[in-house]
Design a protein around this motif. Structure first.
Motif, PDB file in Angstrom:
ATOM      1  N   ALA A   1       0.159  -5.585 -15.411  1.00  0.00           N
ATOM      2  CA  ALA A   1      -1.262  -5.939 -15.361  1.00  0.00           C
ATOM      3  C   ALA A   1      -1.856  -5.613 -13.989  1.00  0.00           C
ATOM      4  O   ALA A   1      -3.019  -5.212 -13.884  1.00  0.00           O
ATOM      5  N   PHE A   2      -1.043  -5.737 -12.959  1.00  0.00           N
ATOM      6  CA  PHE A   2      -1.509  -5.529 -11.586  1.00  0.00           C
ATOM      7  C   PHE A   2      -1.965  -4.092 -11.360  1.00  0.00           C
ATOM      8  O   PHE A   2      -2.897  -3.843 -10.586  1.00  0.00           O
ATOM      9  N   ASN A   3      -1.326  -3.126 -12.011  1.00  0.00           N
ATOM     10  CA  ASN A   3      -1.602  -1.714 -11.744  1.00  0.00           C
ATOM     11  C   ASN A   3      -2.595  -1.077 -12.713  1.00  0.00           C
ATOM     12  O   ASN A   3      -2.796   0.137 -12.674  1.00  0.00           O
ATOM     13  N   HIS A   4      -3.201  -1.881 -13.605  1.00  0.00           N
ATOM     14  CA  HIS A   4      -4.266  -1.329 -14.446  1.00  0.00           C
ATOM     15  C   HIS A   4      -5.402  -0.829 -13.550  1.00  0.00           C
ATOM     16  O   HIS A   4      -5.654  -1.373 -12.467  1.00  0.00           O
ATOM     17  N   SER A   5      -6.094   0.200 -14.005  1.00  0.00           N
ATOM     18  CA  SER A   5      -7.134   0.789 -13.170  1.00  0.00           C
ATOM     19  C   SER A   5      -8.147   1.517 -14.048  1.00  0.00           C
ATOM     20  O   SER A   5      -8.130   1.396 -15.281  1.00  0.00           O
ATOM     21  N   LEU A   6      -9.015   2.263 -13.423  1.00  0.00           N
ATOM     22  CA  LEU A   6      -9.970   3.135 -14.095  1.00  0.00           C
ATOM     23  C   LEU A   6      -9.891   4.516 -13.471  1.00  0.00           C
ATOM     24  O   LEU A   6      -9.641   4.648 -12.263  1.00  0.00           O
ATOM     25  N   ASN A   7     -10.094   5.538 -14.267  1.00  0.00           N
ATOM     26  CA  ASN A   7     -10.367   6.863 -13.725  1.00  0.00           C
ATOM     27  C   ASN A   7     -11.875   6.964 -13.543  1.00  0.00           C
ATOM     28  O   ASN A   7     -12.644   6.643 -14.464  1.00  0.00           O
ATOM     29  N   TYR A   8     -12.298   7.395 -12.382  1.00  0.00           N
ATOM     30  CA  TYR A   8     -13.725   7.357 -12.064  1.00  0.00           C
ATOM     31  C   TYR A   8     -14.089   8.427 -11.051  1.00  0.00           C
ATOM     32  O   TYR A   8     -13.229   8.999 -10.364  1.00  0.00           O
ATOM     33  N   ARG A   9     -15.385   8.676 -10.948  1.00  0.00           N
ATOM     34  CA  ARG A   9     -15.973   9.511  -9.891  1.00  0.00           C
ATOM     35  C   ARG A   9     -17.153   8.733  -9.316  1.00  0.00           C
ATOM     36  O   ARG A   9     -17.994   8.259 -10.082  1.00  0.00           O
ATOM     37  N   SER A  10     -17.210   8.596  -8.019  1.00  0.00           N
ATOM     38  CA  SER A  10     -18.296   7.823  -7.418  1.00  0.00           C
ATOM     39  C   SER A  10     -18.786   8.489  -6.139  1.00  0.00           C
ATOM     40  O   SER A  10     -18.071   9.262  -5.501  1.00  0.00           O
ATOM     41  N   VAL A  11     -20.022   8.178  -5.804  1.00  0.00           N
ATOM     42  CA  VAL A  11     -20.647   8.663  -4.562  1.00  0.00           C
ATOM     43  C   VAL A  11     -21.373   7.509  -3.900  1.00  0.00           C
ATOM     44  O   VAL A  11     -22.027   6.704  -4.577  1.00  0.00           O
ATOM     45  N   VAL A  12     -21.257   7.433  -2.595  1.00  0.00           N
ATOM     46  CA  VAL A  12     -22.038   6.495  -1.789  1.00  0.00           C
ATOM     47  C   VAL A  12     -22.730   7.309  -0.696  1.00  0.00           C
ATOM     48  O   VAL A  12     -22.084   8.116  -0.014  1.00  0.00           O
TER      49      VAL A  12
ATOM     50  N   VAL B   1     -12.705   9.608  -5.925  1.00  0.00           N
ATOM     51  CA  VAL B   1     -12.333  10.032  -7.274  1.00  0.00           C
ATOM     52  C   VAL B   1     -10.914   9.582  -7.591  1.00  0.00           C
ATOM     53  O   VAL B   1      -9.998   9.767  -6.775  1.00  0.00           O
ATOM     54  N   ARG B   2     -10.743   8.985  -8.767  1.00  0.00           N
ATOM     55  CA  ARG B   2      -9.397   8.719  -9.279  1.00  0.00           C
ATOM     56  C   ARG B   2      -9.260   9.382 -10.632  1.00  0.00           C
ATOM     57  O   ARG B   2     -10.126   9.278 -11.493  1.00  0.00           O
ATOM     58  N   ASN B   3      -8.170  10.098 -10.851  1.00  0.00           N
ATOM     59  CA  ASN B   3      -7.865  10.649 -12.162  1.00  0.00           C
ATOM     60  C   ASN B   3      -6.358  10.649 -12.358  1.00  0.00           C
ATOM     61  O   ASN B   3      -5.605  10.428 -11.423  1.00  0.00           O
ATOM     62  N   GLY B   4      -5.949  10.857 -13.580  1.00  0.00           N
ATOM     63  CA  GLY B   4      -4.527  10.931 -13.859  1.00  0.00           C
ATOM     64  C   GLY B   4      -3.959   9.667 -14.478  1.00  0.00           C
ATOM     65  O   GLY B   4      -4.674   8.710 -14.766  1.00  0.00           O
ATOM     66  N   PRO B   5      -2.647   9.655 -14.683  1.00  0.00           N
ATOM     67  CA  PRO B   5      -1.973   8.551 -15.367  1.00  0.00           C
ATOM     68  C   PRO B   5      -1.824   7.325 -14.476  1.00  0.00           C
ATOM     69  O   PRO B   5      -2.134   7.375 -13.277  1.00  0.00           O
ATOM     70  N   PRO B   6      -1.325   6.227 -15.039  1.00  0.00           N
ATOM     71  CA  PRO B   6      -1.099   5.025 -14.227  1.00  0.00           C
ATOM     72  C   PRO B   6      -0.015   5.251 -13.193  1.00  0.00           C
ATOM     73  O   PRO B   6       0.863   6.111 -13.359  1.00  0.00           O
ATOM     74  N   ILE B   7      -0.092   4.463 -12.143  1.00  0.00           N
ATOM     75  CA  ILE B   7       0.928   4.497 -11.084  1.00  0.00           C
ATOM     76  C   ILE B   7       1.591   3.131 -11.057  1.00  0.00           C
ATOM     77  O   ILE B   7       0.985   2.144 -10.643  1.00  0.00           O
ATOM     78  N   ASP B   8       2.819   3.076 -11.531  1.00  0.00           N
ATOM     79  CA  ASP B   8       3.538   1.808 -11.625  1.00  0.00           C
ATOM     80  C   ASP B   8       4.628   1.718 -10.563  1.00  0.00           C
ATOM     81  O   ASP B   8       5.031   2.727  -9.961  1.00  0.00           O
ATOM     82  N   ALA B   9       5.098   0.502 -10.360  1.00  0.00           N
ATOM     83  CA  ALA B   9       6.282   0.309  -9.513  1.00  0.00           C
ATOM     84  C   ALA B   9       7.474   0.978 -10.201  1.00  0.00           C
ATOM     85  O   ALA B   9       7.576   0.991 -11.434  1.00  0.00           O
ATOM     86  N   SER B  10       8.364   1.550  -9.411  1.00  0.00           N
ATOM     87  CA  SER B  10       9.487   2.306  -9.975  1.00  0.00           C
ATOM     88  C   SER B  10      10.296   1.476 -10.966  1.00  0.00           C
ATOM     89  O   SER B  10      10.782   1.996 -11.975  1.00  0.00           O
ATOM     90  N   ALA B  11      10.431   0.184 -10.718  1.00  0.00           N
ATOM     91  CA  ALA B  11      11.229  -0.674 -11.601  1.00  0.00           C
ATOM     92  C   ALA B  11      10.585  -0.848 -12.968  1.00  0.00           C
ATOM     93  O   ALA B  11      11.273  -1.190 -13.947  1.00  0.00           O
ATOM     94  N   ASP B  12       9.260  -0.594 -13.067  1.00  0.00           N
ATOM     95  CA  ASP B  12       8.558  -0.814 -14.334  1.00  0.00           C
ATOM     96  C   ASP B  12       8.636   0.381 -15.282  1.00  0.00           C
ATOM     97  O   ASP B  12       8.295   0.244 -16.465  1.00  0.00           O
ATOM     98  N   TYR B  13       9.056   1.536 -14.804  1.00  0.00           N
ATOM     99  CA  TYR B  13       9.039   2.723 -15.651  1.00  0.00           C
ATOM    100  C   TYR B  13      10.037   2.645 -16.806  1.00  0.00           C
ATOM    101  O   TYR B  13       9.890   3.363 -17.801  1.00  0.00           O
ATOM    102  N   GLU B  14      11.013   1.792 -16.699  1.00  0.00           N
ATOM    103  CA  GLU B  14      11.991   1.626 -17.789  1.00  0.00           C
ATOM    104  C   GLU B  14      11.616   0.473 -18.713  1.00  0.00           C
ATOM    105  O   GLU B  14      12.363   0.159 -19.641  1.00  0.00           O
ATOM    106  N   SER B  15      10.447  -0.124 -18.507  1.00  0.00           N
ATOM    107  CA  SER B  15      10.038  -1.254 -19.343  1.00  0.00           C
ATOM    108  C   SER B  15       9.593  -0.758 -20.718  1.00  0.00           C
ATOM    109  O   SER B  15       9.420   0.450 -20.953  1.00  0.00           O
ATOM    110  N   THR B  16       9.380  -1.690 -21.638  1.00  0.00           N
ATOM    111  CA  THR B  16       8.991  -1.331 -23.006  1.00  0.00           C
ATOM    112  C   THR B  16       7.482  -1.414 -23.234  1.00  0.00           C
ATOM    113  O   THR B  16       7.026  -1.313 -24.380  1.00  0.00           O
TER     114      THR B  16
END
Length: 208
Positions: A90-101, A159-174
């Motif tokens: 849940a901690f690593n959920h995010s959005l892909n986005y493009r923003s300008v300030v 800008v953020r794009n691409g897949p989620p970035i998880d902790a290495s230990a989580d990649y083997e989770s179900t």
């Protein structure tokens, strides 16, 4: 690039070139304008359009907020959400986005030619070809419209794009992980009920 526009967290997502900033600004119609009015912070949405290295916003001459920001330092921002990023945690959920300030001093456009050109830019940004296929503003309408110009020389993109970035230990989770894309698409043009029956949908809106 300035301290104001430097991306702090996830600095690798920061972009400072004019082309990236312009592409994001041009990809959406609505911006958020932040300013201070009578000591209070205010953020309002409004339509915008970019022309070169400036952005234009407009509204009624009776709109107090437009008068309030004439000559003031403001912040203009836009955000486009391209996808929901589902991570394994849940901690690593995010959005892909493009923003300008962008930070700049808003300046009232008083030159009649620039004012008309700015309104042309706004209409054409929303729909190319529409300006020549609509009645032009009358003198009274121009007087009733305020146009402000904001420079874009202090602007940055993130800008953020691409897949989620998880902790290495989580990649083997179900748990399922991935991205659900989000898209804004134009629908089919719906004629005004009061439109004359002999007027067809123009080609630039998908008509024949």
């Amino acid at each position: 690039m300035s301290e104001l526009t430097t991306v702090g967290r996830h600095s690798e997502r920061g972009h400072y070139d004019a082309d990236t900033v312009a592409a994001i600004l041009d990809a959406t119609f609505v911006c958020q304008v932040g300013f201070v009015n009578d000591g209070l912070p205010v953020v309002l949405p409004t339509i915008h359009a970019r022309s070169g290295n400036v952005a234009y916003i407009h509204g009624s001459s009776l709109a107090r907020w437009l008068t309030a920001i004439d000559g003031a330092e403001i912040c203009l921002s836009v955000t486009l959400v391209d996808g929901i990023v589902f991570a394994r945690s849940a901690f690593n959920h995010s959005l892909n986005y493009r923003s300008v300030v962008a930070f700049g001093r808003a300046v009232l456009v008083s030159d009649p030619d620039e004012k008309l050109a700015a309104l042309h830019t706004i209409v054409e940004r929303v729909q190319p070809g529409r300006w020549d296929d609509s009645r032009k503003p009358s003198a009274g309408e121009l007087k009733a419209t305020t146009v402000l110009r904001i420079p874009l020389d202090r602007a940055s993109a993130k800008v953020r794009n691409g897949p989620p970035i998880d902790a290495s230990a989580d990649y083997e989770s179900t748990y399922w992980a991935g991205v659900v894309p989000l898209n804004v698409e134009r629908g089919e043009a719906v004629p005004d009920p009061k439109l004359r029956e002999d007027i067809k949908v123009p080609a630039y809106l998908g008509g024949g």
